[in-house]
Scaffold this motif. Structure first.
Motif: not given
Length: 286
Positions: A30-34, A40-41, A277-281
């Protein structure tokens, strides 16, 4: 919506056979993504680990990495712009009960998203932990479905009023938490068990390693003992769901001052900048 064998379906359309080897033997991974506000981080890092686990237990899936990545994006899109987690699981599939692999089988995929708030209290105030003997197998680098020793350790922690159990091998080597990686700080240097068969290669731990390099904080991958753990100035656990949470007590004894330390705080701040930074694209710094 659920992701079931490559397609988005309603929950009532999912049927798991009692012949599935995941049910018989835990024969799967399995894998868990945040997910942060619908993003998706560290998606590619999680996919790397997923494919490594599949290869380690010789499960072949009928989707290319690009196809699977697109399917995860479609599932995430059904979840909306909220914080959560994406759980993805593969089993070897249906076969009559026999320990050896079947001559042929089709892998079974299940994926879903669910809300998960950031663990703000644990991040800000720290957590209590206990120590437990690490009785797991010697392939902990595989993110397999066989988690009974982990769940027993986590339950022992819960019954002791703690959040996490720190696992220690019979040779006195500290490995990791029951569902997290562990890092300690001594004299300004971070120490953590090196990647290998005794621990799961943590995605969040790798983010912390990258951040430490950027902040020029010494970061050493080597094993350490229970005595070194108890003498640490700071300690923290890292995981996809817990981010970087300070450990303030171990077996009832304070870690350092018994409060989150300065190195941990610097790492937490920089981690949050990666999320922003992720949320800012933008892609998080590497």
């Amino acid at each position: 919506m659920l992701l079931w064998n490559g397609k988005l379906v309603n929950e009532e359309d999912v049927r798991v056979s009692y012949h599935d080897r995941g049910y018989y033997f835990g024969d799967g991974i399995y894998e868990v993504f945040r997910i942060y506000q619908g993003h998706l981080f560290e998606k590619e890092a999680h996919l790397d680990r997923l494919y490594n686990s599949l290869a380690e237990i010789k499960i072949r899936i009928p989707w290319s990495r690009e196809e699977l990545s697109d399917q995860l994006d479609q599932l995430r899109d059904t979840f909306g712009e909220q914080d959560g987690m994406l759980y993805l699981q593969f089993t070897r599939g249906e076969a009559k009960r026999a320990h050896a692999f079947p001559a042929s089988s089709t892998a079974v995929m299940l994926g879903y998203c669910e809300p998960l708030a950031r663990p703000v209290d644990a991040i800000e105030n720290g957590i209590a932990t206990i120590t437990c003997e690490d009785v797991r197998w010697l392939r902990c680098n595989i993110k397999s479905l066989n988690l009974l020793p982990n769940t027993l350790a986590k339950q022992e922690a819960a019954e002791a009023g703690a959040t996490e159990a720190i696992l220690i091998r019979t040779d006195n080597t500290v490995t990791e938490g029951s569902s997290s990686n562990l890092l300690i700080v001594k004299n300004g240097t971070i120490y953590t068990h090196p990647d290998g068969p005794l621990i799961l290669s943590g995605i969040t731990k790798k983010v912390i390693e990258r951040i430490a390099s950027e902040l020029q904080i010494p970061y050493v991958q080597r094993s350490f003992t229970r005595e070194e753990l108890m003498a640490a100035d700071e300690a923290m656990i890292t995981s996809t769901t817990m981010e970087a949470a300070p450990v303030i007590t171990i077996d009832g004894q304070p870690v350092g001052t018994g409060t989150p330390g300065p190195v941990t705080r610097r790492l937490q701040e920089a981690y949050l900048q990666q999320v922003h930074a992720l949320l800012a694209g933008a892609s998080p710094a590497s």
